[in-house]
Design a protein around this motif. Structure first.
Motif, short mmCIF file in Angstrom:
data_model
loop_
_atom_site.label_atom_id
_atom_site.label_comp_id
_atom_site.label_asym_id
_atom_site.label_seq_id
_atom_site.Cartn_x
_atom_site.Cartn_y
_atom_site.Cartn_z
N SER A 74 7.40 -5.24 30.99
CA SER A 74 6.76 -3.99 31.43
C SER A 74 5.25 -4.09 31.27
N TYR A 120 5.12 -0.10 35.10
CA TYR A 120 6.11 -0.77 35.93
C TYR A 120 6.98 -1.63 35.03
N VAL A 159 10.49 -4.36 34.85
CA VAL A 159 11.55 -5.16 35.45
C VAL A 159 12.51 -5.53 34.32
N GLN A 202 16.24 -7.16 33.95
CA GLN A 202 17.27 -7.82 34.74
C GLN A 202 18.12 -8.75 33.89
N LYS A 257 19.33 -6.59 38.86
CA LYS A 257 18.20 -5.79 38.38
C LYS A 257 18.68 -4.42 37.94
N ASN A 276 13.58 -1.93 38.29
CA ASN A 276 12.53 -2.66 39.00
C ASN A 276 11.66 -1.63 39.71
#
Length: 188
Positions: free
Chosen positions: A144, A161, A163, A165, A175, A178
């Protein structure tokens, strides 16, 4: 089984609230995450942070986590700080209906922007390779990037933001998150 997982995560979070020194609540368009945290002195060690939380998305994926991390300023007069930590993940991915667990190592880099209202840019990431990923997982990564503003001494708002996964056996990359998110971190 999914209801038991969600209820278990809720009970863990509620029991953690009694010893919590803070609360971090993060929302994305299709995700939500809640984390309670406290100083590591509860474990007999000072200078760190212990956290317990849970993540859910609109696809009914549920992931709980527990973490321990330390953070400190870089040597000298610099606006940089660094941190290292360990984070455990356990949860259920709705489709393809698999369970995943992982123990990840990670860290953070924080750049504090010198201004009257404290602001910072924080990059934080965790990674669990195959050897520390369990269930139907082969690996897990959580990265992040956040921009934070300290609104009051007891509250920080952020936008960023993330991600999150998992690499699943027989299914490949999946994911969980995302997308952009907003959040608040309250300090008690």
């Amino acid at each position: 089984m999914r209801i038991v997982t969600v209820l278990g995560a809720g009970l863990l979070a509620a029991s953690s609230a009694a010893m919590a020194n803070g609360l971090d609540f993060q929302l994305g368009n299709n995700t939500a995450q809640l984390e309670f945290y406290t100083g590591s002195s509860a474990l007999g060690y000072s200078g760190g942070e212990v956290g317990f939380g849970g993540f859910v998305n609109s696809r009914h994926d549920v992931i709980g986590n527990a973490s321990v991390k330390v953070e400190g300023l870089a040597a000298g007069q610099t606006p940089l700080s660094f941190g290292l930590g360990v984070k455990a993940y356990a949860g259920s991915i709705d489709k393809p209906n698999v369970n995943v667990g992982a123990i990840a190592l990670g860290g953070l880099v924080k750049y504090t922007i010198p201004y009257r209202m404290p602001m910072a840019v924080v990059l934080e990431g965790y990674y669990a390779p195959n050897i520390t990923t369990f269930g139907q997982g082969k690996s897990l990564s959580d990265l992040s990037l956040d921009y934070q503003i300290e609104v009051t001494p007891g509250a920080t708002a952020y936008v960023g933001y993330r991600v999150l996964q998992a690499n699943l056996k027989n299914y490949g990359e999946y994911k969980l998150d995302n997308a952009l998110h907003v959040g608040i971190r309250l300090h008690f």
